[in-house]
Design a protein around this motif. Structure first.
Motif, mmCIF file in Angstrom:
data_model
loop_
_atom_site.group_PDB
_atom_site.id
_atom_site.type_symbol
_atom_site.label_atom_id
_atom_site.label_comp_id
_atom_site.label_asym_id
_atom_site.label_seq_id
_atom_site.Cartn_x
_atom_site.Cartn_y
_atom_site.Cartn_z
ATOM 1 N N LYS A 52 0.809 -1.220 0.000
ATOM 2 C CA LYS A 52 0.000 0.000 0.000
ATOM 3 C C LYS A 52 0.840 1.265 0.000
ATOM 4 C CE LYS A 52 -0.647 0.096 5.044
ATOM 5 N NZ LYS A 52 -1.634 0.028 6.138
ATOM 6 N N GLN A 53 2.105 1.187 0.430
ATOM 7 C CA GLN A 53 2.957 2.366 0.413
ATOM 8 C C GLN A 53 3.421 2.693 -1.006
ATOM 9 O OE1 GLN A 53 3.262 4.218 3.114
ATOM 10 N NE2 GLN A 53 2.058 2.698 4.226
ATOM 11 N N GLU A 54 3.527 1.666 -1.858
ATOM 12 C CA GLU A 54 3.971 1.881 -3.234
ATOM 13 C C GLU A 54 2.837 2.305 -4.147
ATOM 14 O OE1 GLU A 54 7.377 -1.616 -3.008
ATOM 15 O OE2 GLU A 54 5.474 -1.968 -3.969
ATOM 16 N N GLN A 55 1.601 2.002 -3.776
ATOM 17 C CA GLN A 55 0.468 2.371 -4.607
ATOM 18 C C GLN A 55 0.070 3.814 -4.332
ATOM 19 O OE1 GLN A 55 -2.013 0.624 -6.877
ATOM 20 N NE2 GLN A 55 0.030 -0.196 -7.276
ATOM 21 N N PRO A 56 -0.110 4.628 -5.378
ATOM 22 C CA PRO A 56 -0.492 6.029 -5.169
ATOM 23 C C PRO A 56 -1.886 6.134 -4.562
ATOM 24 C CG PRO A 56 -0.646 5.440 -7.483
ATOM 25 C CD PRO A 56 0.008 4.282 -6.791
ATOM 26 N N SER A 57 -2.047 7.086 -3.676
ATOM 27 C CA SER A 57 -3.338 7.285 -3.013
ATOM 28 C C SER A 57 -4.123 8.428 -3.623
ATOM 29 C CB SER A 57 -3.134 7.549 -1.512
ATOM 30 O OG SER A 57 -2.320 8.696 -1.324
ATOM 31 N N THR A 58 -3.547 9.081 -4.628
ATOM 32 C CA THR A 58 -4.238 10.186 -5.283
ATOM 33 C C THR A 58 -4.484 9.841 -6.743
ATOM 34 O OG1 THR A 58 -2.212 11.309 -5.967
ATOM 35 C CG2 THR A 58 -3.057 11.818 -3.771
ATOM 36 N N ASP A 59 -5.412 10.586 -7.369
ATOM 37 C CA ASP A 59 -5.747 10.363 -8.761
ATOM 38 C C ASP A 59 -4.965 11.296 -9.679
ATOM 39 O OD1 ASP A 59 -7.564 8.294 -8.438
ATOM 40 O OD2 ASP A 59 -9.208 9.663 -7.971
ATOM 41 N N ALA A 60 -3.712 11.603 -9.325
ATOM 42 C CA ALA A 60 -2.883 12.436 -10.193
ATOM 43 C C ALA A 60 -2.773 11.796 -11.570
ATOM 44 C CB ALA A 60 -1.496 12.630 -9.584
ATOM 45 N N ILE A 61 -2.564 12.624 -12.601
ATOM 46 C CA ILE A 61 -2.684 12.144 -13.970
ATOM 47 C C ILE A 61 -1.672 11.051 -14.299
ATOM 48 C CG2 ILE A 61 -1.139 13.892 -14.971
ATOM 49 C CD1 ILE A 61 -3.238 14.044 -17.282
ATOM 50 N N GLU A 62 -0.502 11.033 -13.615
ATOM 51 C CA GLU A 62 0.513 10.035 -13.928
ATOM 52 C C GLU A 62 0.356 8.757 -13.118
ATOM 53 O OE1 GLU A 62 2.258 12.503 -10.561
ATOM 54 O OE2 GLU A 62 1.018 12.820 -12.332
ATOM 55 N N ASN A 63 -0.606 8.692 -12.219
ATOM 56 C CA ASN A 63 -0.748 7.547 -11.334
ATOM 57 C C ASN A 63 -1.667 6.468 -11.915
ATOM 58 O OD1 ASN A 63 0.920 8.626 -9.416
ATOM 59 N ND2 ASN A 63 -0.715 9.432 -8.125
ATOM 60 N N SER A 64 -1.347 5.214 -11.619
ATOM 61 C CA SER A 64 -2.177 4.076 -11.977
ATOM 62 C C SER A 64 -2.346 3.208 -10.736
ATOM 63 C CB SER A 64 -1.522 3.272 -13.099
ATOM 64 O OG SER A 64 -2.298 2.150 -13.430
ATOM 65 N N GLN A 65 -3.574 2.801 -10.463
ATOM 66 C CA GLN A 65 -3.862 2.095 -9.226
ATOM 67 C C GLN A 65 -4.529 0.752 -9.475
ATOM 68 O OE1 GLN A 65 -5.870 5.466 -9.151
ATOM 69 N NE2 GLN A 65 -5.129 6.399 -7.283
ATOM 70 N N ILE A 66 -4.329 -0.194 -8.572
ATOM 71 C CA ILE A 66 -5.008 -1.485 -8.626
ATOM 72 C C ILE A 66 -6.386 -1.325 -8.004
ATOM 73 C CG2 ILE A 66 -4.954 -3.887 -7.880
ATOM 74 C CD1 ILE A 66 -1.923 -3.692 -7.774
ATOM 75 N N ARG A 67 -7.407 -1.722 -8.736
ATOM 76 C CA ARG A 67 -8.785 -1.557 -8.277
ATOM 77 C C ARG A 67 -9.538 -2.890 -8.328
ATOM 78 N NH1 ARG A 67 -10.503 3.882 -8.299
ATOM 79 N NH2 ARG A 67 -9.042 5.335 -9.292
ATOM 80 N N LEU A 68 -10.574 -3.003 -7.508
ATOM 81 C CA LEU A 68 -11.544 -4.076 -7.659
ATOM 82 C C LEU A 68 -12.380 -3.788 -8.900
ATOM 83 C CD1 LEU A 68 -12.778 -4.429 -3.949
ATOM 84 C CD2 LEU A 68 -10.805 -5.510 -5.055
ATOM 85 N N SER A 69 -13.160 -4.762 -9.346
ATOM 86 C CA SER A 69 -13.913 -4.560 -10.587
ATOM 87 C C SER A 69 -15.047 -3.551 -10.445
ATOM 88 C CB SER A 69 -14.464 -5.896 -11.101
ATOM 89 O OG SER A 69 -15.299 -6.500 -10.147
ATOM 90 N N ASP A 70 -15.347 -3.091 -9.230
ATOM 91 C CA ASP A 70 -16.316 -2.011 -9.062
ATOM 92 C C ASP A 70 -15.639 -0.648 -8.935
ATOM 93 O OD1 ASP A 70 -15.216 -2.060 -6.536
ATOM 94 O OD2 ASP A 70 -17.112 -2.412 -5.481
ATOM 95 N N GLY A 71 -14.304 -0.606 -9.098
ATOM 96 C CA GLY A 71 -13.579 0.650 -9.045
ATOM 97 C C GLY A 71 -12.968 0.977 -7.695
ATOM 98 N N THR A 72 -13.255 0.202 -6.655
ATOM 99 C CA THR A 72 -12.690 0.461 -5.330
ATOM 100 C C THR A 72 -11.190 0.191 -5.333
ATOM 101 O OG1 THR A 72 -14.761 -0.188 -4.271
ATOM 102 C CG2 THR A 72 -12.799 -0.163 -2.884
ATOM 103 N N LEU A 73 -10.404 1.088 -4.743
ATOM 104 C CA LEU A 73 -8.966 0.886 -4.644
ATOM 105 C C LEU A 73 -8.665 -0.293 -3.723
ATOM 106 C CD1 LEU A 73 -7.736 4.578 -4.310
ATOM 107 C CD2 LEU A 73 -7.567 3.104 -6.316
ATOM 108 N N LEU A 74 -7.860 -1.240 -4.204
ATOM 109 C CA LEU A 74 -7.568 -2.458 -3.443
ATOM 110 C C LEU A 74 -6.999 -2.149 -2.073
ATOM 111 C CD1 LEU A 74 -7.203 -5.587 -3.321
ATOM 112 C CD2 LEU A 74 -4.915 -5.209 -4.278
ATOM 113 N N PHE A 75 -6.084 -1.177 -1.978
ATOM 114 C CA PHE A 75 -5.390 -0.919 -0.725
ATOM 115 C C PHE A 75 -6.071 0.142 0.138
ATOM 116 C CE2 PHE A 75 -1.997 -2.568 -3.515
ATOM 117 C CZ PHE A 75 -1.550 -3.612 -2.740
#
Length: 219
Positions: A52-75
């Motif tokens: 969770k420390q390596e995954q970005p917590s913001t929706d900045a334009i350069e960030n990519s996040q792991i999500r559940l299939s409903d869009g919820t952030l995994l971490f």
């Protein structure tokens, strides 16, 4: 935040059996107007151990996040509505695609599968692993050679936390008959969009039609 461990691998193999090429940068659509069928097949695989420390917590334009299939952030805290949180997980994704271009027409399809496993958590979460799969298909035609292109595309995710899908209808206008500069306008119909942010014209959970126009220059 990056750690010093070597824990991410990615690879790809592709094959172009008929012409040995699929257009500049393997781009979508047959702008070039191939006089014999151009085909391409590819497979791709990625594996990474994420926390969770390596995954970005913001929706900045350069960030990519792991999500559940409903869009919820995994971490994110309480992602599964049980009070627990995922701290570390292994992410794996496999992909296969194929395409053909001929006389200004193109058809491309892709299938992908994602596994999330080896979860380390705080508190209780109701799953020990996750599996999602999906596909997308796009067809296009040059209505006016090297000038006007129409396309239709669709995709769907078949996931443990929802089955979102979308449909796109669009036009590309090349005013200088050059692939490097064009104007794109399209309509997208979204059904429970699983992604969103500043780099997308839609939001997580979005439903209904949206329309956008872009002026695009590529180098």
């Amino acid at each position: 935040q990056l750690n010093p461990e070597l824990n991410t691998m990615s690879g790809a193999v592709w094959w172009m059996p008929t012409t040995g090429a699929f257009g500049p940068a393997n781009g979508l659509g047959d702008f070039e107007g191939h006089t014999e069928p151009a085909t391409m097949f590819g497979i791709y695989f990625t594996s990474s151990r994420e926390d969770k420390q390596e995954q970005p917590s913001t929706d900045a334009i350069e960030n990519s996040q792991i999500r559940l299939s409903d869009g919820t952030l995994l971490f994110s805290p309480n992602a599964f509505d049980t009070g627990g949180q995922v701290n570390i997980a292994t992410y794996r994704m496999a992909d296969a695609n194929a395409g053909v271009k001929y006389m200004g027409f193109s058809l491309e399809a892709e299938y992908y599968a994602r596994w999330i496993s080896s979860l380390e958590t705080t508190g209780f979460i109701p799953v020990s692993n996750l599996f999602d799969q999906g596909y997308q298909v796009q067809a296009s035609a040059m209505i006016i050679p090297k000038m006007l292109q129409a396309y239709v595309a669709g995709s769907e995710i078949l996931g443990q936390y929802g089955d979102p899908w979308d449909l796109t209808l669009g036009l590309n206008w090349y005013p200088f008959s050059s692939r490097e500069m064009h104007i794109n306008t399209e309509g997208n119909y979204l059904n429970r969009s699983p992604v969103g942010g500043p780099s997308y014209p839609y939001i997580v959970g979005g439903n209904g039609w949206l329309f956008n126009t872009d002026f695009i220059i590529t180098f």
